[in-house]
Motif scaffolding. Structure first.
Motif, mmCIF file in Angstrom:
data_model
loop_
_atom_site.group_PDB
_atom_site.id
_atom_site.type_symbol
_atom_site.label_atom_id
_atom_site.label_comp_id
_atom_site.label_asym_id
_atom_site.label_seq_id
_atom_site.Cartn_x
_atom_site.Cartn_y
_atom_site.Cartn_z
ATOM 1 N N TYR A 221 0.401 7.628 4.662
ATOM 2 C CA TYR A 221 0.128 6.373 3.955
ATOM 3 C C TYR A 221 0.145 5.195 4.928
ATOM 4 O O TYR A 221 -0.672 4.280 4.822
ATOM 5 C CB TYR A 221 1.136 6.130 2.829
ATOM 6 N N HIS B 238 1.454 3.831 -3.273
ATOM 7 C CA HIS B 238 1.047 5.233 -3.161
ATOM 8 C C HIS B 238 2.223 6.189 -3.365
ATOM 9 O O HIS B 238 2.065 7.247 -3.982
ATOM 10 C CB HIS B 238 0.349 5.484 -1.823
ATOM 11 N N TYR C 156 0.840 -1.201 0.000
ATOM 12 C CA TYR C 156 0.000 0.000 0.000
ATOM 13 C C TYR C 156 0.877 1.255 0.000
ATOM 14 O O TYR C 156 0.704 2.147 -0.825
ATOM 15 C CB TYR C 156 -0.923 0.006 1.224
ATOM 16 N N ASN D 46 2.896 6.180 -7.083
ATOM 17 C CA ASN D 46 1.859 6.939 -7.783
ATOM 18 C C ASN D 46 2.008 8.448 -7.588
ATOM 19 O O ASN D 46 1.751 9.221 -8.508
ATOM 20 C CB ASN D 46 0.467 6.510 -7.319
ATOM 21 N N SER D 47 2.404 8.873 -6.388
ATOM 22 C CA SER D 47 2.476 10.313 -6.130
ATOM 23 C C SER D 47 3.803 10.929 -6.563
ATOM 24 O O SER D 47 3.871 12.131 -6.780
ATOM 25 C CB SER D 47 2.214 10.615 -4.654
#
Length: 146
Positions: A125, A94, A90, A97-98
């Motif tokens: 996160y 994230h 997870y 992706n960011s």
């Protein structure tokens, strides 16, 4: 390396400098302080446009505070055995992706310093993934937010 040498090196290597002598923020602005270390042997450089709308005001959008912040360096020990298995993918996904895959691995391996805002993002996160324990980075260094 001494601070004045760091400023001189930045000035010689393309850091955007400022020469707004009438600016109320000049004494605490990295761009102005680095500009003051610009050697007279440099024929050209990157400089803030002195006629830009908010240069020389207390709301200057190009202002960089001449104050060191605490950067994290590396996150190879970030994930541990006590964490639920869902946390690592997870957080990793994230961050990728960011920022991007390259930045993720550079952050992870300590090749790219992790600014305070990204450190807080990483902590967020972990909380979203259900981990409320400590988020432990490999180490910390202090530097300016260039």
């Amino acid at each position: 390396m001494k601070e004045k040498d760091i400023f001189k090196e930045k000035a010689e290597n393309g850091y955007i400098v400022c020469f707004a002598d009438n600016c109320p923020l000049k004494e605490c602005c990295l761009r102005y302080l680095v500009g003051q270390k610009m050697p007279d042997t440099t024929s050209s450089y990157h400089c803030v446009n002195p006629r830009f709308q908010d240069v020389g005001t207390t709301n200057c959008s190009l202002f960089r505070k001449a104050e060191k912040v605490k950067y994290a360096k590396g996150m190879t020990h970030l994930f541990n055995e006590d964490m639920p298995k869902r946390v690592e993918p997870y957080v990793r996904q994230h961050l990728i992706n960011s920022h991007c895959r390259t930045y993720y691995y550079e952050f992870r391996n300590g090749e790219r310093l992790i600014p305070p805002t990204v450190q807080e993002e990483i902590r967020q996160y972990f909380r979203e993934a259900g981990w409320n324990g400590d988020v432990i980075f490999d180490g910390f260094v202090e530097d300016y937010e260039w």
